[in-house]
Design an enzyme around this catalytic site. Structure first.
Site: not given
Ligand code: UN1
Length: 497
Positions: A186, A261, A295, A396
């Site tokens: 999804k 994550e 993230c 965040e």
């Molecule tokens: C994310 O933002 O969920 O190192 C992952 C990085 C990418 C992964 C980001 N390879 O910013």
């Protein structure tokens, strides 16, 4: 329920269907939702199925039926399908990247990178199909052979965010498939298209019907229905810490495996001996790349007081040079946020920062004039004089927003880094090898970069965070297939007759 093949693409508002049991289908509920380009909302990307619990039942049934055949397909053969998928993705890379920029706004260089991650993961995971699947170990007893083998979990539910619309669906789905699982995917409602395109590529590569099923629709109700479904063996989610807690609670009740994550409040530490130009370039790309919507985005800069003024001056100068606009324009460095709601959410943090007494040195406003009037644009925003206790140093933001926190010593810098609830990605700028090695040990973070941005992890290394950034799992790299497998320990005894 109607069943049909994909409709050819038209300029405005194509009708997209779910992918269930190897067929493209409308939702049983008959409702759709619209997705528009965040750089220009009059550009309609498509209409997508607003799936319901009844569609999930169809998908679960299809996945369950396909499960045995897929699990007994030799792993190298499963890998071959992924290798063919990599070739198809590569052939379609430009088309997919352009669609992704229209769908969620990040610039073409970044959307090409996003598709490239999917290509790299497909190749890597194809190779995993031929790798040893367990270990053999000596027994302490005579005439015994001991080993471990992998076993598929069954049906895996995968829930993905909008910031990496193809990369994250791929880096979860492909190892799950390689491990012999069937999948219900999804994607986020802001970016349903690229997950459907991934399914299209896997279908063309010969993935058997029902092995992957993709349903689009609202995160809350659909996510909950997948997460709590008794026939789902595992949930893999990338999303906010708030959603992660909810998913973990639901999975906890049923002892369902879940890999999370989640968020980050990623820090860059700039020590007084740092190469400031390198630090500035890295913070500019880490904080404002993907419009701060990673993230792993740089969100705090913890700078030693003696370097603060020079660093801030150069960072503001670099950020002022950024061209903001439609990511399809090759001159543009930073695209819009993903939707108008995010503009308000980021702006709220600007207001919070001002109220908390931090000093706004750049940005702090949505862009609404001229070419920006239809889009979700926000200025690169920088606060200085931020105290570690302020909300803009702890929460965040997920936008082009940096909080600069001055400190006196290395020790203070590390204690501020570790004062965060999160622990995803941290970068340290120093030439001092003694402090470099100390920082490797002392920083509580799943990824640590030295003299490089907090973003840009590569797919053959484990990816994931400590503390509130996840629940201890790592994605990608050699761990990824194990993540989606059970381990069986096997003893064979062969005593002499
Ligand atoms: C994310 O933002 O969920 O190192 C992952 C990085 C990418 C992964 C980001 N390879 O910013």
């Amino acid at each position: 329920m109607s069943i049909s093949s994909p409709v050819p693409e038209t300029k405005q508002g194509q009708h997209y269907q779910n992918f269930i049991g190897g067929a493209w289908r409308d939702s049983r509920g008959g409702e759709t939702f619209v997705s528009t380009n965040p750089a220009r909302t009059s550009d309609v990307i498509g209409y997508y199925q607003k799936s319901t619990a009844a569609d999930i039942e169809d998908a679960i049934e299809a996945a369950a039926q396909a499960q045995r055949g897929w699990a007994t397909t030799p792993a190298p053969e499963r890998g071959e399908i992924l290798l063919r998928t990599a070739a198809i993705l590569e052939r379609r890379k430009e088309e997919l990247a352009a669609l992704m920029t229209r769908e969620m706004g990040k610039i073409l260089r970044e959307t090409r990178g996003d598709v490239q991650i999917a290509i790299d993961v497909a190749r890597y995971m194809a190779g995993e199909g031929r790798r040893a699947e367990g270990e053999t170990v000596p027994s302490a007893l005579p005439n015994k052979f001991c080993m471990t083998i992998r076993h598929p979990l069954g049906i895996v539910g995968i829930i993905t965010p909008w910031n990496f619309p193809m990369a994250i669906p791929a880096w979860k789905t492909l190892p799950a498939l390689l491990a012999g699982n069937t999948v219900i995917l999804k994607p986020a409602s802001d970016t349903p298209l690229l997950a459907l395109k991934l399914a299209e590529c896997l279908q063309e590569a010969g993935l058997p019907a029902g092995v992957l099923n993709v349903l689009t629709g609202p995160g809350g109700s659909l996510g909950d229905a997948i997460t709590s479904h008794p026939r789902v063996s595992m949930i893999s989610l990338t999303g906010s810490t708030e959603v992660g807690r909810r998913v973990a609670e639901i999975c906890g009740r049923d002892l369902r495996r879940c890999a999370l994550e989640l968020g980050g409040k990623n820090a860059v530490v700039v020590l007084e001996d740092a190469d400031l130009d390198l630090a500035v370039a890295s913070v500019t790309s880490g904080a404002f790349g993907t419009t701060g919507q990673r993230c792993t985005a740089t969100s705090r800069v913890i700078v030693q007081r003696s370097a603060q003024e020079a660093f801030t001056e150069r960072l503001v100068a670099a950020a002022e040079k950024l061209q903001i606009g439609d990511g399809l324009n090759p001159q543009v460095d930073m695209g819009p946020l993903v939707n108008a709601g995010r503009v308000n959410a980021v702006h709220e943090y600007t207001e919070i920062g001002k109220r908390e007494g931090a000093h706004l040195v750049m940005g702090g406003h949505p862009l609404r004039e001229r070419e920006y009037h239809e889009g979700a644009f926000y200025q690169p925003t920088i606060f200085t004089g931020v105290a570690p206790t302020m909300r803009i140093a702890r929460e965040e933001v997920f936008g082009p927003f940096v909080s600069i926190v001055p400190v006196d010593t290395y020790e203070e810098a590390i204690s501020v880094v570790n004062s965060s609830d999160y622990g995803l990605s941290t970068a340290v700028f120093t030439e001092n090898s003694r402090l470099t090695f100390r920082a490797m040990r002392e920083i509580e973070s799943g990824l640590i970069y030295f003299n490089a941005p907090t973003t840009g992890s590569e797919i053959h290394l484990p990816f994931g965070g400590m503390k509130a950034s996840g629940n201890g799992h790592r994605e990608l790299g050699a761990h990824a297939v194990k993540e989606f497998s059970e381990t069986k320990t096997i003893y064979v005894s062969y005593p002499p007759r």
